[in-house]
Design a protein around this motif. Structure first.
Motif: not given
Length: 310
Positions: A143-170
């Motif tokens: 059932g994926y290819l009918v009359d030589d036709t197929c349909v693909f799709g996509a969903e994208v959910f971006v993970v927002k980087n809102k975390g605090t970053k910290e760097c300790l330099s000794l």
């Protein structure tokens, strides 16, 4: 089901079916069998937008060449981030995405979702090299290819980087920075005295002195503090650990200086540190004590930076 449970490019996937249309992109291919005949081994879709970024699907009808050769033909499908030239240097985008394939017979979508992936300049695309077996796709009963036709799709959910970053330099131990200030007309100073700014360990500082005491020691003691100019002005710097000593030199008796200090973490909440009871006013103003001679006092500061947090 001929979909491989562990595609080469994805070690953790969720395979399911659903009735809802993909939220972000649908891509229909008519005369699918002609792709190979026309020598189209790779096709990049038009762009679509999700999470403030632009994306595109990349489909390999004959499969993408990989290190794995199992003798089975597959369709490879990848998601790529687009227009990266407009992104800042050293960009990266974390996203969870699903690739869909429509089943004409069942009127639903096959959905393959992977774990969170990090898209960046060295890896701008992720996907499934063994998305589905070619044999399964072209099988009329699937059932994926009918009359030589197929349909693909996509969903994208971006993970927002809102975390605090910290760097300790000794920092490695180096010779401490020393600076001397000669203050004339000491008796004529107002309630507060500021030294000029000076640099120690790539950071700017200044001394603050209350000749007649701060709020806690008013009219009782001379109060002296070390103040971090960087932490007051530069938000990229969060903490500075410094060993410091402040010394009021005795100009009459060598070695009888008044000295105070120690180790302290300067932070955006504590940009100033020192001593309210640095020296009693009676001792400071007594000409026989040697701290003020000819209405002049000499203050020395010594600083060694141990660590920086950004």
């Amino acid at each position: 089901m001929a979909l491989l449970p562990h595609p080469i490019d994805e070690d953790e996937v969720t395979v399911e079916t659903r009735d809802l249309l993909p939220s972000h992109f649908l891509f229909k291919i008519e005369s699918f069998s002609l792709l190979s005949k026309h020598g189209i081994d790779k096709y990049e879709s038009s762009e679509f937008e999700s999470g403030d970024y632009k994306w595109k699907l990349i489909i390999y009808p004959n499969g993408r060449k990989t290190e794995r050769e199992d003798g089975t033909d597959h369709i490879s499908v990848y998601l790529a981030i687009s227009e990266t030239s407009s992104l800042p240097a050293c960009w990266d985008v974390n996203a969870v995405f699903s690739i869909f394939l429509f089943n004409h017979k069942l009127d639903n979508f096959l959905s393959v979702r992977g774990r969170v992936r990090r898209f960046h300049s060295l890896k701008p695309e992720w996907g499934f090299s063994t998305f589905i077996q070619t044999e399964t796709l072209i099988d009329p009963s699937s059932g994926y290819l009918v009359d030589d036709t197929c349909v693909f799709g996509a969903e994208v959910f971006v993970v927002k980087n809102k975390g605090t970053k910290e760097c300790l330099s000794l920092l490695k131990a180096i010779d401490p920075f020393k600076r001397e200030f000669k203050i004339s007309r000491f008796s004529r100073l107002g309630k507060i005295w500021f030294s000029e700014e000076f640099k120690a360990g790539d950071h700017k500082w200044k001394l603050i002195m209350y000749p007649k005491g701060d709020i806690e020691e008013k009219e009782r003691s001379v109060s002296i503090f070390l103040h971090s100019v960087d932490l007051e002005r530069d938000s990229s710097c969060k903490k500075i650990k410094a060993n410091f000593y402040i010394c009021i030199k005795n100009q009459l008796i060598d070695g009888a200086h008044c000295k105070n200090g120690g180790s302290h973490w300067f932070s955006t909440l504590w940009v100033t540190w020192g001593c309210s009871r640095f020296i009693p006013m009676v001792d400071m103003n007594d000409p026989k004590k040697g701290f003020v001679v000819k209405d002049c006092c000499i203050i020395e500061v010594e600083i060694s930076i141990q660590a920086v947090v950004r």
